[in-house]
Write an enzyme that holds these catalytic residues in place. Structure first.
Site, mmCIF file in Angstrom:
data_model
loop_
_atom_site.group_PDB
_atom_site.id
_atom_site.type_symbol
_atom_site.label_atom_id
_atom_site.label_comp_id
_atom_site.label_asym_id
_atom_site.label_seq_id
_atom_site.Cartn_x
_atom_site.Cartn_y
_atom_site.Cartn_z
ATOM 1 N N HIS A 1 0.064 8.172 -48.498
ATOM 2 C CA HIS A 1 0.218 8.252 -49.950
ATOM 3 C C HIS A 1 -0.212 6.978 -50.671
ATOM 4 C CE1 HIS A 1 2.298 11.999 -49.241
ATOM 5 N NE2 HIS A 1 3.200 11.387 -48.508
ATOM 6 N N GLU B 1 8.733 18.827 -54.755
ATOM 7 C CA GLU B 1 7.557 19.457 -55.353
ATOM 8 C C GLU B 1 6.822 20.310 -54.331
ATOM 9 O OE1 GLU B 1 6.059 16.318 -58.786
ATOM 10 O OE2 GLU B 1 4.983 16.461 -56.890
ATOM 11 N N LYS C 1 10.608 10.393 -62.548
ATOM 12 C CA LYS C 1 9.635 11.474 -62.432
ATOM 13 C C LYS C 1 10.185 12.816 -62.902
ATOM 14 C CE LYS C 1 6.853 9.559 -58.664
ATOM 15 N NZ LYS C 1 7.354 8.198 -58.756
ATOM 16 N N ARG D 1 1.361 0.922 -66.844
ATOM 17 C CA ARG D 1 0.858 -0.425 -66.583
ATOM 18 C C ARG D 1 -0.619 -0.341 -66.246
ATOM 19 N NH1 ARG D 1 0.123 0.331 -61.244
ATOM 20 N NH2 ARG D 1 1.687 1.481 -60.051
#
Length: 638
Positions: free
Chosen positions: A235, A200, A116, A297
């Site tokens: 999440h 973040e 990420k 994907r």
């Protein structure tokens, strides 16, 4: 086009790929672990090859063995599905080194988006907006804590190699940062072999909107519009929809263009999803979305995109992997109507969404909806893999019509044999804020108490269940008592015969007017209603008046014994692996302190001290596989 492909996966996605391959005249090879020997995907495929024992590290993650299976069976290509090895560049290289085609993007594209932190740098260079945060290589605990302070709480800690909510922790205050960091690192290491994290800024009114993209090896890339995946818990997505409510043409074009730029920046080929976090505090604005990650994907929620576009994304995958261009240019892609997908899991919602196991005695879905599943009636939901039972997808001309169809379909779904989240999904589908399109990723957490309270069946439904659960073999006859105690999910009900087919259940009078198998007609409080009553082994399912109730029929003696359970003991809430023991005998701990971390069905669950006290005895160890209810630790009060 290929003549035969191997699907390197299991469950509903393996079945989904097999369906399209069969439609295209392509032969299929399944792979399986010992736990999946009799699974649906194995039965559907033309051929099947055993990989090994149930643990994924000894079966579905064995890339070399999967490649060998493809070569032995004469498959020309490998479809990875999602999860497992689907985003593993080393596996892609193994497939291609063997002379096979990987049905997905290149290893270099997966590497570019796999971490990420590196992906965010790449996206900034491509002109794609990125969430503020720290994405560097310095993993010193103190340094990361300082970065979180600088970014400003709340923050989100994310494993750089993570996905599916694993290795992710939201932190509200500095005092909780260290524990959350350790948990994220453990999950990242266990699930992806990488403990590195990024930090973040957590958007306060976030919506999760993603764009489906598709590229080919000829330099083409298109987007197939957006999906809103904001209804999440821990999440993980619960209900997805397309298109996103409140989406404007201007913002759709901006997000679509950004997603296509992202795909072209890495020479992407095949199906992929670019995920954005959106600030919904002031409506949807073209300057209020930021890149989160790219899933290289096919996504779990791809059916809603197929519903609004009429495109079979798996068919496109096979065509592009075989060398064809993207079948349609952007100008020929249109969206029609609205679609919802609900993920049906074997899980106990009131207990904190804990995974559940059991045998699916009854699995019955209504007509007129799309069902993607990898299990059948009679199959076991085991602790080895993801507890998904099915994905239920509906489509309608408008959002309101589609949502109504979703609610009705969930109410008509019958599953007996294990605890499921169907009632919770139905409650979500009728949630006032969700119906109005006022969704964000915090909706479930904010309204969890109200949503789970709605799961408690009304008294009338419980009364019918109590009548249905009475002893069929020694029921109300001349030789048996006219008053009988029935215990459902630990609650006792007294059922008395009033005469004929009239009963008294505690304070409620119920008349059973007619029965036709599982279909009953009952009268309660002067109102006649239809009920559906099924009894299977020790479970009972009742649906009536738009509500449903699945209960375990208990032995009253067990209920009395259970009432004497020791409050000083910590028991395993579900079958799983003890990944970490954080306490030792003699330790003094505060209420809420983490004592044991368990892992089940790919997620971590932390068991905490119930009160201030001392750890008297630890009865398990790291690496132990335990059953539900196993005694793990004893505590002593001060």
């Amino acid at each position: 086009m290929f003549t035969k492909i191997l699907i390197a996966n299991r469950g509903e996605i393996a079945c989904r790929v097999i369906e399209t391959a069969r439609k295209m005249g392509v032969g299929t090879v399944a792979v399986y672990s010992d736990a999946d020997r009799d699974a649906k995907h194995v039965a559907m495929a033309d051929e099947a090859v055993r990989l090994g024992p149930p643990p994924v590290g000894e079966s579905y993650l064995l890339g070399e063995k999967i490649v060998e299976a493809a070569l032995v069976t004469g498959a020309e290509a490998v479809h990875p599905g999602y999860g497992f090895l689907s985003e593993n560049p080393d596996f892609v290289e193994k497939v291609e080194a063997a002379g096979l085609v990987f049905i997905g993007p290149s290893a270099s594209a997966i590497k570019a988006m796999g971490l990420k932190d590196a992906a965010k740098v790449l996206m900034e260079e491509a002109g794609v907006p990125v969430v503020p945060g720290y994405h560097g290589n310095n993993q010193d605990e103190g340094f990361l804590a300082a970065q979180a302070e600088e970014i400003g709480y709340p923050v989100l800690i994310k494993a750089v190699a993570g996905g599916g909510g694993k290795g992710m922790r939201r932190v509200e205050r500095a005092a909780d940062f260290t524990e959350a960091l350790h948990a994220a690192r453990r999950e990242g290491s266990a699930s992806f072999g990488n403990a590195q994290v990024l930090i973040e800024k957590y958007v306060l009114s976030p919506r999760h909107i993603e764009i489906q993209v598709f590229g080919d090896d000829h330099g083409n890339a298109v987007h197939l519009f957006e999906r809103d995946c904001s209804l999440q818990r821990r999440h993980q997505k619960v209900i997805e929809e397309a298109p996103a409510p409140g989406m404007t043409t201007e913002m759709r074009e901006a997000m679509g263009a950004a997603a296509v730029r992202a795909a072209k920046a890495i020479g992407y080929s095949g199906a992929g999803t670019v995920e954005f976090i959106v600030d919904a505090s002031d409506g949807l604005r073209p300057d209020g979305f930021w890149f989160m990650e790219m899933n290289t994907r096919l996504q779990v929620e791809h059916p809603v995109t197929e519903a609004i576009t009429g495109v079979d994304l798996v068919e496109w995958q096979l065509l592009v992997a075989s060398g064809a261009a993207v079948p349609r240019p952007q100008s020929q892609l249109d969206l029609s109507g609205h679609a919802f997908e609900a993920r049906i899991y074997a899980e106990d919602v009131p207990a904190g969404f804990l995974p559940a196991t059991g045998q699916l005695a009854v699995l019955d879905f209504p007509e007129g909806v799309r069902i993607d599943n990898g299990v059948r009636a009679g199959d076991e939901i085991s602790p080895w893999y993801d507890p998904m039972i099915a994905k239920l997808t509906v489509h309608g001309p408008t959002r309101a019509v589609a949502l109504g169809r979703l609610h009705k379909a969930l109410q008509a779904t019958e599953i007996i044999g294990c605890t499921t989240n169907v009632g919770f999904l139905a409650a979500l589908a009728s949630h006032e804020g969700f119906a109005a399109g006022a969704v964000d990723t915090g909706l479930i957490e904010r309204d969890l108490e109200a949503l789970t309270t709605e799961l408690d069946p009304p008294d009338a439904l419980k009364a019918v269940a109590a009548i249905g659960a009475r002893d069929w073999n020694n029921g109300f006859t001349l030789w048996a008592p006219l008053r009988q105690q029935v215990v459902l999910d630990g609650v006792a009900y007294w059922v008395s015969v009033l005469g004929g087919d009239r009963y008294q259940v505690d304070d409620l009078e119920v008349a059973v007017l007619a029965t036709n198998g599982a279909d009953w007609q009952v009268e309660i409080g002067g109102k006649i209603a239809r009920a559906r009553v099924r009894r299977q082994a020790g479970s009972l399912y009742v649906a009536m008046g738009g509500a449903s109730y699945t209960a375990t029929i208990d032995d009253p003696l067990n209920r009395v014994m259970g009432a004497e359970a020791n409050a000083n003991e910590l028991h395993a809430p579900m079958p799983g692996l003890v990944s970490t023991v954080l306490a030792s005998a003699g330790d003094t701990v505060e209420a809420g302190a983490p004592l044991i971390v368990m892992e089940a069905m790919k997620m971590e669950h932390t068991l905490r001290a119930p009160f201030d006290g001392q750890v008297a005895e630890v009865l398990t160890s790291s690496g132990a596989q335990v059953e539900s209810g196993a005694l793990l630790l004893r505590m002593e009060a001060p």
